[in-house]
Design a protein around this motif. Structure first.
Motif, PDB file in Angstrom:
ATOM      1  N   ASP A 132      96.373 -31.322  17.021  1.00 38.22           N
ATOM      2  CA  ASP A 132      97.379 -31.941  17.877  1.00 38.22           C
ATOM      3  C   ASP A 132      98.660 -31.118  17.835  1.00 38.22           C
ATOM      4  O   ASP A 132      99.523 -31.340  16.990  1.00 38.22           O
ATOM      5  CB  ASP A 132      97.668 -33.368  17.394  1.00 38.22           C
ATOM      6  CG  ASP A 132      96.488 -34.299  17.592  1.00 38.22           C
ATOM      7  OD1 ASP A 132      95.886 -34.260  18.679  1.00 38.22           O
ATOM      8  OD2 ASP A 132      96.173 -35.061  16.662  1.00 38.22           O
ATOM      9  N   GLU A 220      98.176 -37.223   9.067  1.00 33.47           N
ATOM     10  CA  GLU A 220      98.595 -38.060  10.181  1.00 33.47           C
ATOM     11  C   GLU A 220     100.113 -38.162  10.237  1.00 33.47           C
ATOM     12  O   GLU A 220     100.722 -38.081  11.312  1.00 33.47           O
ATOM     13  CB  GLU A 220      97.985 -39.452  10.069  1.00 33.47           C
ATOM     14  CG  GLU A 220      98.351 -40.340  11.262  1.00 33.47           C
ATOM     15  CD  GLU A 220      97.759 -41.727  11.161  1.00 33.47           C
ATOM     16  OE1 GLU A 220      97.183 -42.195  12.153  1.00 33.47           O
ATOM     17  OE2 GLU A 220      97.890 -42.345  10.081  1.00 33.47           O
ATOM     18  N   LYS A 221     100.745 -38.333   9.091  1.00 33.29           N
ATOM     19  CA  LYS A 221     102.203 -38.402   9.025  1.00 33.29           C
ATOM     20  C   LYS A 221     102.818 -37.107   9.555  1.00 33.29           C
ATOM     21  O   LYS A 221     103.820 -37.129  10.292  1.00 33.29           O
ATOM     22  CB  LYS A 221     102.644 -38.663   7.586  1.00 33.29           C
ATOM     23  CG  LYS A 221     104.143 -38.829   7.415  1.00 33.29           C
ATOM     24  CD  LYS A 221     104.503 -39.125   5.962  1.00 33.29           C
ATOM     25  CE  LYS A 221     106.005 -39.278   5.775  1.00 33.29           C
ATOM     26  NZ  LYS A 221     106.345 -39.555   4.339  1.00 33.29           N
ATOM     27  N   ASN A 223     101.383 -34.970  11.683  1.00 35.92           N
ATOM     28  CA  ASN A 223     101.128 -34.892  13.120  1.00 35.92           C
ATOM     29  C   ASN A 223     102.101 -35.760  13.908  1.00 35.92           C
ATOM     30  O   ASN A 223     102.553 -35.377  14.999  1.00 35.92           O
ATOM     31  CB  ASN A 223      99.688 -35.316  13.431  1.00 35.92           C
ATOM     32  CG  ASN A 223      98.675 -34.259  13.038  1.00 35.92           C
ATOM     33  OD1 ASN A 223      99.015 -33.094  12.870  1.00 35.92           O
ATOM     34  ND2 ASN A 223      97.425 -34.655  12.871  1.00 35.92           N
ATOM     35  N   ILE A 224     102.433 -36.926  13.373  1.00 35.06           N
ATOM     36  CA  ILE A 224     103.398 -37.802  14.038  1.00 35.06           C
ATOM     37  C   ILE A 224     104.772 -37.150  14.057  1.00 35.06           C
ATOM     38  O   ILE A 224     105.514 -37.235  15.052  1.00 35.06           O
ATOM     39  CB  ILE A 224     103.443 -39.181  13.347  1.00 35.06           C
ATOM     40  CG1 ILE A 224     102.117 -39.917  13.599  1.00 35.06           C
ATOM     41  CG2 ILE A 224     104.619 -40.016  13.856  1.00 35.06           C
ATOM     42  CD1 ILE A 224     101.950 -41.189  12.798  1.00 35.06           C
ATOM     43  N   LYS A 225     105.115 -36.461  12.977  1.00 31.66           N
ATOM     44  CA  LYS A 225     106.379 -35.722  12.929  1.00 31.66           C
ATOM     45  C   LYS A 225     106.409 -34.630  14.006  1.00 31.66           C
ATOM     46  O   LYS A 225     107.407 -34.457  14.721  1.00 31.66           O
ATOM     47  CB  LYS A 225     106.550 -35.094  11.550  1.00 31.66           C
ATOM     48  CG  LYS A 225     107.763 -34.171  11.426  1.00 31.66           C
ATOM     49  CD  LYS A 225     107.731 -33.398  10.111  1.00 31.66           C
ATOM     50  CE  LYS A 225     108.831 -32.344  10.070  1.00 31.66           C
ATOM     51  NZ  LYS A 225     108.721 -31.486   8.864  1.00 31.66           N
ATOM     52  N   GLU A 227     104.643 -34.576  16.771  1.00 32.49           N
ATOM     53  CA  GLU A 227     104.659 -35.218  18.086  1.00 32.49           C
ATOM     54  C   GLU A 227     106.064 -35.645  18.468  1.00 32.49           C
ATOM     55  O   GLU A 227     106.468 -35.521  19.635  1.00 32.49           O
ATOM     56  CB  GLU A 227     103.720 -36.427  18.078  1.00 32.49           C
ATOM     57  CG  GLU A 227     103.632 -37.167  19.411  1.00 32.49           C
ATOM     58  CD  GLU A 227     103.038 -36.341  20.538  1.00 32.49           C
ATOM     59  OE1 GLU A 227     103.212 -36.742  21.702  1.00 32.49           O
ATOM     60  OE2 GLU A 227     102.410 -35.297  20.265  1.00 32.49           O
ATOM     61  N   LYS A 228     106.837 -36.125  17.519  1.00 35.29           N
ATOM     62  CA  LYS A 228     108.225 -36.499  17.782  1.00 35.29           C
ATOM     63  C   LYS A 228     109.023 -35.279  18.236  1.00 35.29           C
ATOM     64  O   LYS A 228     109.850 -35.356  19.157  1.00 35.29           O
ATOM     65  CB  LYS A 228     108.842 -37.108  16.522  1.00 35.29           C
ATOM     66  CG  LYS A 228     110.270 -37.595  16.704  1.00 35.29           C
ATOM     67  CD  LYS A 228     110.818 -38.201  15.418  1.00 35.29           C
ATOM     68  CE  LYS A 228     112.264 -38.651  15.603  1.00 35.29           C
ATOM     69  NZ  LYS A 228     112.817 -39.236  14.352  1.00 35.29           N
ATOM     70  N   LYS A 231     108.102 -34.417  21.823  1.00 35.12           N
ATOM     71  CA  LYS A 231     108.766 -35.322  22.768  1.00 35.12           C
ATOM     72  C   LYS A 231     110.205 -34.876  23.010  1.00 35.12           C
ATOM     73  O   LYS A 231     110.707 -34.932  24.143  1.00 35.12           O
ATOM     74  CB  LYS A 231     108.757 -36.752  22.227  1.00 35.12           C
ATOM     75  CG  LYS A 231     107.384 -37.402  22.163  1.00 35.12           C
ATOM     76  CD  LYS A 231     106.790 -37.614  23.543  1.00 35.12           C
ATOM     77  CE  LYS A 231     105.462 -38.351  23.457  1.00 35.12           C
ATOM     78  NZ  LYS A 231     104.824 -38.504  24.807  1.00 35.12           N
TER      79      LYS A 231
END
Length: 358
Positions: A132, A220-221, A223-225, A227-228, A231
């Motif tokens: 991702d 996952e943590k 990947n979320i970072k 993704e932010k 954005k």
């Protein structure tokens, strides 16, 4: 401001040096070979280092190492060479290592041809590596714009700690145009590189450059970072040009050299009474979705590419499928010409001109 007549590939190299890049790792491939040739000569003059790696895979991993130390670093190649670099690019994305990757595109798939093309759109914008991640992608339409975008790409890479791609088709790399290196450019407030792995003399904990997370929760943590961050890039880094779209019944969508060909088409069609305009993405990712909300009179969109239609999906998403999306393209190194583009546009518009039905 004095302008200098330069070949595209050599201007790209000088732009990198102007941006503070003193380290380049690459491997020769047509039609971008003049760029590493130029840097092999010029980088030592500014205390930099040029390394011709044994392969494209080796080159991108050298970029990974140098970028991880905090220096500005670049690699370049043409289509199949960039394909080989994709694993290293996703490593840089995962480890948040800033770098610039220049692709002077040629025809494919496979070894294809040495002629210009735009058939790396999918690879550049959708991610050619695993996981991702996204990479900002600049798409210049001239040598001057390529110079400006390369310089900005280094700033974007440092600001967001990410690889940044610049995609220029082979024509831009091979043509000669006047270039101004002294023009004013956007100044960014860039963060300190306190994350870099560059030695610590026992004054702090060592920094580790890494994209390996064995625990699913950790990855996952992370990947979320990421993704932010992506954005934030989508909100702040979109660039595009609107050309004669205010009253346009048909709006072309094209980037790079093809956008220049389309502008010639627009001028000739306007003289005949046709209301046509152009949306030109300057960033292929993030894509300029907002531009498609600014064409209230448009009844049709016509995507023109040197490929078999790789940008069509993004155009359909951008217009939310509210307008018919048509396509005209050439591939394999063939270049669209204004008369053929105009013919396709007239077919779509039903041969309706200013003076009425033809």
């Amino acid at each position: 401001m004095a302008k200098i007549l330069m070949k595209g590939n050599e201007a790209f190299g000088r732009a990198a040096i102007e941006a503070g890049c003193h380290y380049f790792f690459g491997y020769p491939i047509t039609p971008q070979s003049e760029l590493p040739e130029y840097l092999s000569r010029e980088l030592p003059k500014v205390g930099g280092a040029f390394v011709q790696a044994e392969s494209e895979v080796a080159a991108i991993n050298m970029v990974y190492g140098a970028g991880g130390s905090g220096v500005r670093v670049m690699t370049s190649s043409s289509s199949p060479g960039v394909a080989l670099k994709q694993e290293g690019i996703t490593y840089c994305a995962g480890a948040e290592v800033p770098c610039v990757v220049l692709n002077v595109m040629r025809g494919g798939p496979g070894l294809g041809t040495i002629q210009p093309s735009q058939s790396d759109y999918y690879m550049s914008t959708k991610g050619g590596g695993n996981g991702d991640y996204r990479t900002p992608v600049f798409a210049p339409a001239s040598v001057q714009e390529a110079v400006d975008m390369i310089i900005e790409a280094f700033d974007v890479a440092d600001q967001y700690r990410t690889p940044v791609m610049v995609v220029a088709d082979g024509m831009i790399g091979q043509m000669m145009e006047p270039v101004d290196f002294e023009k004013e450019r956007k100044q960014r407030n860039l963060p300190a590189k306190d994350w870099a792995s560059c030695g610590h003399q026992n004054k702090r904990k060592p920094n580790v450059i890494n994209s390996l997370y064995l625990q699913s929760e950790e990855l996952e943590k992370h990947n979320i970072k990421l993704e932010k961050k992506y954005k934030e890039i989508e909100e702040n880094e979109v660039q595009y040009e609107m050309y004669k779209t205010e009253d346009a019944d048909l709006v072309f969508v094209a980037y790079g050299t093809v956008s220049r060909i389309v502008k010639t088409t627009i001028e000739s069609m306007r003289k005949e009474g046709y209301k046509v305009g152009l949306i030109r993405p300057k960033t292929l990712w993030p894509y300029p979705n907002e531009a498609f909300k600014k064409i209230p009179n448009a009844k049709n969109l016509l995507v023109v590419e040197m490929s078999l239609g790789q940008m069509i999906d993004d155009v359909k998403l951008a217009c939310e499928c509210k307008l018919p999306v048509h396509f005209y393209g050439r591939s394999g190194g063939m270049i669209p010409v204004p008369s053929d583009i105009a013919q396709k546009a007239k077919e779509i518009m039903g041969e309706v001109a200013l003076g009425g039905a033809k």
